[in-house]
Design a protein around this motif. Structure first.
Motif, short mmCIF file in Angstrom:
data_model
loop_
_atom_site.label_atom_id
_atom_site.label_comp_id
_atom_site.label_asym_id
_atom_site.label_seq_id
_atom_site.Cartn_x
_atom_site.Cartn_y
_atom_site.Cartn_z
N LEU A 1 29.48 36.86 51.47
CA LEU A 1 29.95 38.13 50.94
C LEU A 1 29.21 38.44 49.65
CD1 LEU A 1 33.84 37.84 51.35
CD2 LEU A 1 32.13 38.56 53.03
N SER A 2 28.56 39.59 49.59
CA SER A 2 27.84 40.02 48.40
C SER A 2 28.75 40.92 47.56
CB SER A 2 26.57 40.78 48.78
OG SER A 2 26.02 41.43 47.65
N PHE A 3 28.72 40.74 46.24
CA PHE A 3 29.48 41.62 45.36
C PHE A 3 28.57 42.47 44.48
CE2 PHE A 3 29.53 37.19 43.77
CZ PHE A 3 28.75 37.31 42.63
N ALA A 4 27.27 42.48 44.76
CA ALA A 4 26.32 43.24 43.93
C ALA A 4 26.02 44.62 44.47
CB ALA A 4 25.02 42.46 43.77
N ALA A 5 26.14 44.81 45.78
CA ALA A 5 25.68 46.06 46.39
C ALA A 5 26.76 47.14 46.46
CB ALA A 5 25.15 45.78 47.81
N VAL A 6 27.98 46.82 46.03
CA VAL A 6 29.07 47.79 46.07
C VAL A 6 29.10 48.59 44.77
CG1 VAL A 6 30.47 46.48 47.69
CG2 VAL A 6 30.70 46.06 45.23
N ALA A 7 29.88 49.68 44.77
CA ALA A 7 29.91 50.57 43.61
C ALA A 7 30.67 49.97 42.43
CB ALA A 7 30.52 51.91 43.99
N GLY A 8 31.65 49.09 42.69
CA GLY A 8 32.42 48.53 41.59
C GLY A 8 33.56 47.67 42.07
N THR A 9 34.43 47.29 41.16
CA THR A 9 35.51 46.36 41.48
C THR A 9 36.54 46.97 42.43
OG1 THR A 9 36.64 47.01 39.44
CG2 THR A 9 35.26 45.05 39.35
N GLU A 10 36.75 48.27 42.37
CA GLU A 10 37.72 48.89 43.29
C GLU A 10 37.25 48.73 44.73
OE1 GLU A 10 38.52 52.90 42.24
OE2 GLU A 10 39.46 52.40 40.31
N GLU A 11 35.95 48.89 44.96
CA GLU A 11 35.42 48.69 46.32
C GLU A 11 35.57 47.24 46.75
OE1 GLU A 11 31.58 49.95 47.48
OE2 GLU A 11 32.08 52.08 47.45
N ILE A 12 35.42 46.31 45.82
CA ILE A 12 35.58 44.89 46.17
C ILE A 12 37.01 44.63 46.63
CG2 ILE A 12 35.65 42.56 45.21
CD1 ILE A 12 33.29 43.33 43.44
N THR A 13 37.98 45.12 45.89
CA THR A 13 39.38 44.93 46.27
C THR A 13 39.69 45.56 47.62
OG1 THR A 13 40.01 44.90 43.92
CG2 THR A 13 41.76 45.30 45.52
N GLU A 14 39.20 46.77 47.82
CA GLU A 14 39.43 47.45 49.11
C GLU A 14 38.70 46.74 50.24
OE1 GLU A 14 40.47 50.11 52.14
OE2 GLU A 14 41.40 49.55 50.23
N GLY A 15 37.50 46.25 49.97
CA GLY A 15 36.75 45.54 51.00
C GLY A 15 37.45 44.28 51.46
N VAL A 16 38.03 43.52 50.51
CA VAL A 16 38.77 42.32 50.88
C VAL A 16 40.02 42.70 51.68
CG1 VAL A 16 40.07 40.35 49.97
CG2 VAL A 16 37.87 40.97 48.96
N ARG A 17 40.66 43.81 51.32
CA ARG A 17 41.82 44.25 52.10
C ARG A 17 41.42 44.55 53.54
NH1 ARG A 17 44.11 48.30 54.36
NH2 ARG A 17 42.37 49.70 53.89
N ARG A 18 40.28 45.21 53.72
CA ARG A 18 39.80 45.51 55.08
C ARG A 18 39.42 44.22 55.82
NH1 ARG A 18 35.93 50.90 54.19
NH2 ARG A 18 37.49 52.12 53.00
N LEU A 19 38.86 43.26 55.10
CA LEU A 19 38.51 42.00 55.73
C LEU A 19 39.77 41.26 56.17
CD1 LEU A 19 36.24 40.07 56.53
CD2 LEU A 19 36.32 39.11 54.22
N ARG A 20 40.84 41.39 55.40
CA ARG A 20 42.12 40.80 55.79
C ARG A 20 42.58 41.39 57.13
NH1 ARG A 20 44.92 36.53 55.43
NH2 ARG A 20 44.50 36.79 57.65
#
Length: 478
Positions: free
Chosen positions: A451-470
């Motif tokens: 999982l890369s955390f550099a290519a997203v727009a920010g921390t909100e996208e990271i939180t939402e992305g993990v929710r979708r992965l769940r």
């Protein structure tokens, strides 16, 4: 970003209106387009240039823009089936057939569909890239005398000196070649150091792009396992003895994908084992400039501790800048340097001088250290956000190591899980992740995700992305 959108919008509008004009007919003047669409003259100029590049418009200095003559009807396609025989005919005579599989590389290069969160990217998000500093550097470079002239084939002396200082030790500018990014440097190194059919030792897991380079050159990757402290020296020694290999490729700092840093007590061992085997160590120092804010002092490159020419060092500016800022370096000592230089000259001649001049302007500007500090702080924040979200939402995914550099995390899936099925499920849920299978040159010991955390727009996208992965895990893993 707004200017780019305006150019695209205007080009689309003009494209739709072209049928109003007969071939050769004159379009409205630039001034008229500025007034009608309420855009800048630069936007009009760029939109017309885009249509001109597409062959839809012809621009004539001082006269204006005109609708181009219609294109001739396309000729019917020929029969290319004969190529299947031609391309496979040589394989029977090759000890290790050359296979060009770009799938592992394309995972980090292909843009995901709109609305999909990009956890599979291999580069900094545009908001983290030093776009203004790069633009200013390119502008200053363009005013340098002789910028469009032919550079030395080894690269500009000042840029080679800068890379040599970054490596440290006794490395000098005379031992550095400027390359078109890290991938190009790795390709040159493997071609120089190993003949077709030879084994090459690689870390397991390792970067799929390097495996692709090796296989395309007809080399046979042989895996050597890594743990949280990097490659295991005893297994490396065994692999050299068993295979007779003369090359070992490694990433001692923030290894891709595990994030491991080669432990201090193993660094000298790796060099000693390679030296006794009469082998080279290709050191891919790809993310030294993407250290996190809490990392502390970094170990020196292996090349800085190598007086005997065992290490061929690869470094790059690309990861810390932009995927299009493809400037890197190869450093080597001894006769191998001439072979590296010869192969690079045959393959590419040289790296374009304007890009080298721009690199010098960038790394010499006050904006460069400011950019690195800002990225270090932001990457730490993103890493912490992702690790916290994973522990809360996906505790069944094992995160054995949290790196203090780089741009990704390496997760082990539960026993029996299928990483390919989870990747497909994640994409359906709206998040793109990278399967672990391409990182292994042999059978993987377990299923993994990167999982890369550099290519997203920010921390909100990271939180939402993990929710979708769940949601994807609930669907696929049950």
């Amino acid at each position: 970003m707004q200017e780019r959108s305006s150019v695209s919008d205007l080009a689309n509008q003009l494209r739709r209106e072209l049928n109003r004009y007969s071939p050769g007919g004159k379009l409205p003047s630039s001034r008229a387009l500025v007034e009608r669409f309420r855009v800048s003259p630069v936007t009009v100029s760029r939109a017309l240039a885009q249509l001109s590049a597409e062959g839809l418009v012809v621009t004539r200095p001082g006269a204006g823009a005109f609708r181009a003559q219609p294109r001739a009807a396309a000729e019917p396609a020929g029969d290319t089936s004969w190529q299947e025989v031609a391309l496979s005919a040589d394989a029977a005579a090759e000890l290790v057939p050359r296979t060009v599989d770009a799938s592992g590389v394309m995972v980090s290069l292909a843009a995901p569909p709109p609305g999909v969160i990009e956890f599979n990217g291999g580069y900094l998000h545009p908001s983290l890239q030093p776009e203004r500093a790069m633009g200013a550097a390119l502008s200053r470079a363009g005013r340098r005398p002789g910028v469009w002239g032919r550079p030395p084939v080894e690269g500009l002396t000042e840029l080679r000196e800068w890379f040599a200082r970054g490596i440290g030790g006794a490395v000098t500018a005379a031992e550095v070649l400027v390359t078109a990014g890290g991938q190009s440097a790795l390709t040159t190194a493997l071609r120089a150091l190993a003949p077709p059919g030879a084994p090459v030792l690689v870390e397991s897991p390792t970067y799929p792009g390097m495996l692709a380079i090796a296989r395309a050159a007809g080399l046979r990757p042989v895996p050597v396992p890594v743990d949280a402290d990097g490659v295991k020296p005893a297994l490396l020694a065994d692999a050299f003895k068993a295979t007779g290999a003369r090359v070992f490729v490694c990433q001692p700092l923030f290894q891709n994908p595990t994030g491991a840093v080669l432990a201090p007590e193993r660094r000298g061992e790796v060099l000693r084992i390679a030296r006794e085997a009469g082998a080279f160590v290709v050191e891919d120092d790809f993310v030294r400039r993407l250290v996190h804010e809490d990392a502390g002092p970094l170990p020196r490159p292996l090349a800085a501790e190598d007086p005997d020419g065992v290490v061929v060092h690869v470094g790059s500016l690309t990861k810390a800048t932009s995927p299009s800022f493809r400037v890197g370096a190869l450093a080597a000592r001894g006769p191998v340097l001439e072979r590296l230089r010869a192969i690079q000259v045959v393959d590419t001649f040289f790296v374009p001088r304007p890009l080298q001049e721009a690199a010098l302007e960038l790394v010499g500007s006050p904006a460069w250290p400011r950019h690195l500090r800002a990225v270090a702080a932001e990457l730490k924040t993103r890493r912490d956000t992702m690790t916290t979200a994973l522990r809360l939402k996906l505790p069944e995914l094992s995160l054995p190591h949290i790196p203090s550099g780089g741009y990704h995390l390496w997760l082990r899936l539960p026993d029996g899980a299928d990483d390919s099925a989870l990747v497909a499920g994640a994409l359906r849920a709206g998040v793109a992740v990278t399967p672990g299978r391409p990182y292994f040159s042999a059978e993987p010991p377990a299923a993994h995700l990167r999982l890369s955390f550099a290519a997203v727009a920010g921390t909100e996208e990271i939180t939402e992305g993990v929710r979708r992965l769940r949601a994807a895990c609930d669907e696929v893993l049950g």
